[in-house]
Design an enzyme around this catalytic site. Sequence first.
Site, PDB file in Angstrom:
ATOM      1  CG  ASP A  84      -1.961   1.009   1.290  1.00 52.71           C
ATOM      2  OD1 ASP A  84      -2.391   1.445   0.212  1.00 52.71           O
ATOM      3  OD2 ASP A  84      -2.383   1.390   2.409  1.00 52.71           O
ATOM      4  CG  ASP A 105       1.437   7.475  -3.475  1.00 48.31           C
ATOM      5  OD1 ASP A 105       1.372   8.294  -4.415  1.00 48.31           O
ATOM      6  OD2 ASP A 105       1.003   7.718  -2.340  1.00 48.31           O
ATOM      7  N   GLY A 178      -7.843   8.337   7.100  1.00 43.09           N
ATOM      8  CA  GLY A 178      -8.187   8.615   8.500  1.00 43.09           C
ATOM      9  C   GLY A 178      -9.601   9.156   8.607  1.00 43.09           C
ATOM     10  N   GLY A 208      -8.921   5.806   1.573  1.00 44.64           N
ATOM     11  CA  GLY A 208      -9.578   6.539   2.654  1.00 44.64           C
ATOM     12  C   GLY A 208     -11.011   6.093   2.869  1.00 44.64           C
ATOM     13  N   GLY A 209     -11.249   4.778   2.822  1.00 46.92           N
ATOM     14  CA  GLY A 209     -12.614   4.246   2.915  1.00 46.92           C
ATOM     15  C   GLY A 209     -13.290   4.481   4.256  1.00 46.92           C
ATOM     16  CG  ASN A 229      -7.232   1.004  -0.501  1.00 48.56           C
ATOM     17  OD1 ASN A 229      -7.689   0.142  -1.235  1.00 48.56           O
ATOM     18  ND2 ASN A 229      -6.083   1.608  -0.707  1.00 48.56           N
TER      19      ASN A 229
HETATM   20  P1  13P Z   1      -8.470   4.744   5.877  1.00 52.30           P
HETATM   21  O1  13P Z   1      -7.412   4.561   6.923  1.00 52.30           O
HETATM   22  O2  13P Z   1      -9.034   6.107   5.865  1.00 52.30           O
HETATM   23  O3  13P Z   1      -9.516   3.689   5.970  1.00 52.30           O
HETATM   24  O4  13P Z   1      -7.748   4.593   4.464  1.00 52.30           O
HETATM   25  C1  13P Z   1      -7.093   3.402   4.132  1.00 52.30           C
HETATM   26  C2  13P Z   1      -6.323   3.551   2.893  1.00 52.30           C
HETATM   27  O5  13P Z   1      -6.684   4.247   1.978  1.00 52.30           O
HETATM   28  C3  13P Z   1      -5.075   2.779   2.787  1.00 52.30           C
HETATM   29  O6  13P Z   1      -4.395   3.064   1.615  1.00 52.30           O
END
Ligand code: 13P
Length: 287
Positions: A84, A105, A178, A208-209, A229
Amino acid sequence: MLVSAKEMMQKAEANHYAVGQFNINNLEWTKSILLTAQECNSPVILGVSEGAGKYMCGYKTVVGMVNGMLEELEITVPVALHLDHGTFEGAKACIEAGFSSIMFDGSHYPIEENIEKTTELVKTCNSLGLSIEAEVGAIGGEEDGVVGMGECADPDECKMIADLGVTMLAAGIGNIHGVYPSNWPGLSFETLAAVKEKVGDMPLVLHGGTGIPDDMILKAISLGVAKINVNTECQLVFQAATRKYIEEKKDLRGKGFDPRKLLAPGCDAIKAKVKEKMVLFGSVGKA
Ligand code: 13P
């Protein structure tokens, strides 16, 4: 056996659901996520940040742990082990260690450099049958107490990166890692639609799910998001369940420490959260 995320991404994009990427930090989280994927008959992507990789001793340990679990837990659903937000060097190290998927990235580089580095990694991944995710438009988030609003990717730049042959593309659409601040304006569906228009059937990734309202998640999936994610949300439920257990069992103190008991409520909380997300994303029964 670990698989590349390519097939699961293409199926998800074509059939309008999303596969969850859940980040792992240790044995308990990994086991909880794998057992839930198996129970839900859902494909799953295990995300490993470079920091989490270091914490778990290194990428080879992670690969060994996950491969061992696939065999000993008799996991038959498709599982991809994915780096990731990898750096260029981190991506190479994960390829070497046996990951089945990587994210490079390069969103903080000028677009020319992002293209150059992504091109090299696409070549390597293609020759080894691995999947590769690239990113355009930085995902916002909290750094040193300052919450940056997520950027919106330039659709033309997305097209340039998609054309390099990546498996899936993370495009910033105002999403943030977050917890979202109270003044967050929401996802930019305008950007998402414009990116989709340019990149065709390229599966899109929503980072950023955590904390995105369910209706926005469903709309994003309908507009071409095929991978979502989730990390912080699993951390939060794990923390809350563990804290509750310790508070309720005050007699734990002075009676030794049994990780099997102490960490069980947190594991159950992660399983419930992962299942909830798989249902929402529509990946249940799609293995
Ligand atoms: P969150 O920590 O906001 O769920 O995002 C996870 C993410 O996008 C990992 O790449």
